[in-house]
Motif scaffolding. Structure first.
Motif, mmCIF file in Angstrom:
data_model
loop_
_atom_site.group_PDB
_atom_site.id
_atom_site.type_symbol
_atom_site.label_atom_id
_atom_site.label_comp_id
_atom_site.label_asym_id
_atom_site.label_seq_id
_atom_site.Cartn_x
_atom_site.Cartn_y
_atom_site.Cartn_z
ATOM 1 N N ILE A 108 0.695 -1.071 -0.095
ATOM 2 C CA ILE A 108 0.040 0.072 0.050
ATOM 3 C C ILE A 108 0.715 1.444 0.140
ATOM 4 N N ALA A 109 1.820 1.053 0.630
ATOM 5 C CA ALA A 109 2.897 2.396 0.604
ATOM 6 C C ALA A 109 3.224 2.674 -0.585
ATOM 7 N N ARG A 110 3.826 1.427 -1.392
ATOM 8 C CA ARG A 110 4.246 1.831 -2.786
ATOM 9 C C ARG A 110 3.156 2.588 -3.789
ATOM 10 N N LEU A 111 2.046 1.998 -3.490
ATOM 11 C CA LEU A 111 0.916 2.357 -4.400
ATOM 12 C C LEU A 111 0.524 3.942 -4.039
ATOM 13 N N PHE A 112 0.601 4.116 -2.533
ATOM 14 C CA PHE A 112 0.252 5.521 -2.116
ATOM 15 C C PHE A 112 1.153 6.293 -2.730
ATOM 16 N N SER A 113 2.731 6.267 -2.652
ATOM 17 C CA SER A 113 3.443 7.066 -3.144
ATOM 18 C C SER A 113 3.637 7.399 -4.401
ATOM 19 N N ALA A 114 3.151 6.433 -5.296
ATOM 20 C CA ALA A 114 2.887 6.702 -6.718
ATOM 21 C C ALA A 114 1.876 7.471 -7.101
ATOM 22 N N LEU A 115 0.728 7.150 -6.507
ATOM 23 C CA LEU A 115 -0.581 7.922 -6.548
ATOM 24 C C LEU A 115 -0.395 9.395 -6.105
ATOM 25 N N THR A 116 0.223 9.532 -5.097
ATOM 26 C CA THR A 116 0.223 11.162 -4.675
ATOM 27 C C THR A 116 1.327 11.755 -5.243
ATOM 28 N N ALA A 129 -3.382 4.068 -8.663
ATOM 29 C CA ALA A 129 -2.100 3.386 -8.865
ATOM 30 C C ALA A 129 -2.262 1.849 -9.102
ATOM 31 N N VAL A 130 -1.586 1.307 -10.066
ATOM 32 C CA VAL A 130 -1.642 0.017 -10.147
ATOM 33 C C VAL A 130 -0.457 -0.816 -10.398
ATOM 34 N N ASP A 155 -7.358 8.324 -14.987
ATOM 35 C CA ASP A 155 -5.904 9.008 -14.837
ATOM 36 C C ASP A 155 -5.011 7.903 -14.048
ATOM 37 N N SER A 156 -4.426 6.607 -14.707
ATOM 38 C CA SER A 156 -3.697 5.745 -13.984
ATOM 39 C C SER A 156 -2.378 6.046 -13.998
ATOM 40 N N VAL A 157 -1.561 5.645 -13.085
ATOM 41 C CA VAL A 157 -0.122 5.391 -12.954
ATOM 42 C C VAL A 157 0.142 3.929 -12.579
ATOM 43 N N TYR A 158 1.273 3.482 -12.895
ATOM 44 C CA TYR A 158 1.558 2.120 -12.748
ATOM 45 C C TYR A 158 2.927 1.834 -11.994
ATOM 46 N N VAL A 159 2.863 1.013 -10.775
ATOM 47 C CA VAL A 159 4.036 0.672 -10.194
ATOM 48 C C VAL A 159 4.768 -0.700 -10.652
#
Length: 205
Positions: free
Chosen positions: A118-126, A133-134, A175-179
């Motif tokens: 969740i931290a990885r996804l949260f960082s990318a999203l914000t 974030a996916v 609006d998607s961002v990928y991890v």
């Protein structure tokens, strides 16, 4: 308070999660997948143990065996839309039922996901001010490992009301961002058959 602790608390205070356990599990013969045993414990128990330290409130999306899922102490949300239309129905129900700014989405059958997922996804999203974030491994996208802003709810409602059901098509509309993570990691492996579960259980015991 350290910076890492502050970030962790911020994520937990602002993020709910939904565990998707509402499918029909056809490749498992129609049993309820989240309640099948891995090393003596149901898959839903493994998922909750890894997820609970990472987020705030958790809800379970399920359409069968509701008392069994409720025994884990979290709200259980059946699909509001009939017909087992897929994971987006569970996501929609969770966005309607939770009130935090962010909602994480995970499946019930992948119990090895990272403890900092969740931290990885949260960082990318914000960091990129995206709507979702996916997780992605090479060319393979894992749409059910994702983190959303609550603001996507009206768009998802409209998408489902049009009769659309495909998760990947939905991600292309927002609006998607990928991890990106290594292809060779098995952290996002899932179980689709009872034989796979039995083999994994025998290795871990």
């Amino acid at each position: 308070m350290t910076t890492d602790t502050h970030i962790h608390n911020t994520i937990r205070d602002s993020t709910s999660a939904v565990i998707l356990a509402g499918g029909q599990a056809r490749r498992m013969g129609g049993v309820d997948k989240g309640l099948q045993l891995l090393a003596g414990r149901p898959l839903i128990a493994h998922t909750l143990a890894r997820l609970a330290p990472q987020v705030g409130p958790i809800v379970i999306s399920a359409n069968r065996c509701l008392p069994e899922y409720m025994a884990y102490g979290h709200p259980v949300l059946p699909d509001a839309l009939p017909g087992f239309i897929g994971p987006l129905a569970g996501l929609h129900a969770a966005l309607c039922a939770t009130g935090t700014p962010y909602l994480a989405c995970l499946p019930c059958d992948s119990p090895y996901f990272p403890m900092d997922l969740i931290a990885r996804l949260f960082s990318a999203l914000t960091d990129q001010d995206a709507e979702v974030a996916v997780i992605r491994q090479g060319e393979r996208v894992h749409p059910v490992f994702s983190l959303y802003r609550r603001s996507v709810l009206p768009q998802l409602t409209a998408y489902l009301e049009r009769g659309e059901r495909r998760f990947m098509t939905w991600l292309q509309e927002i609006d998607s961002v990928y991890v990106d993570l290594p292809v060779d990691t098995t952290e996002f492996a899932n179980f689709n058959t009872l034989d796979e579960l039995q083999r994994a259980s025998s290795i871990s015991t």
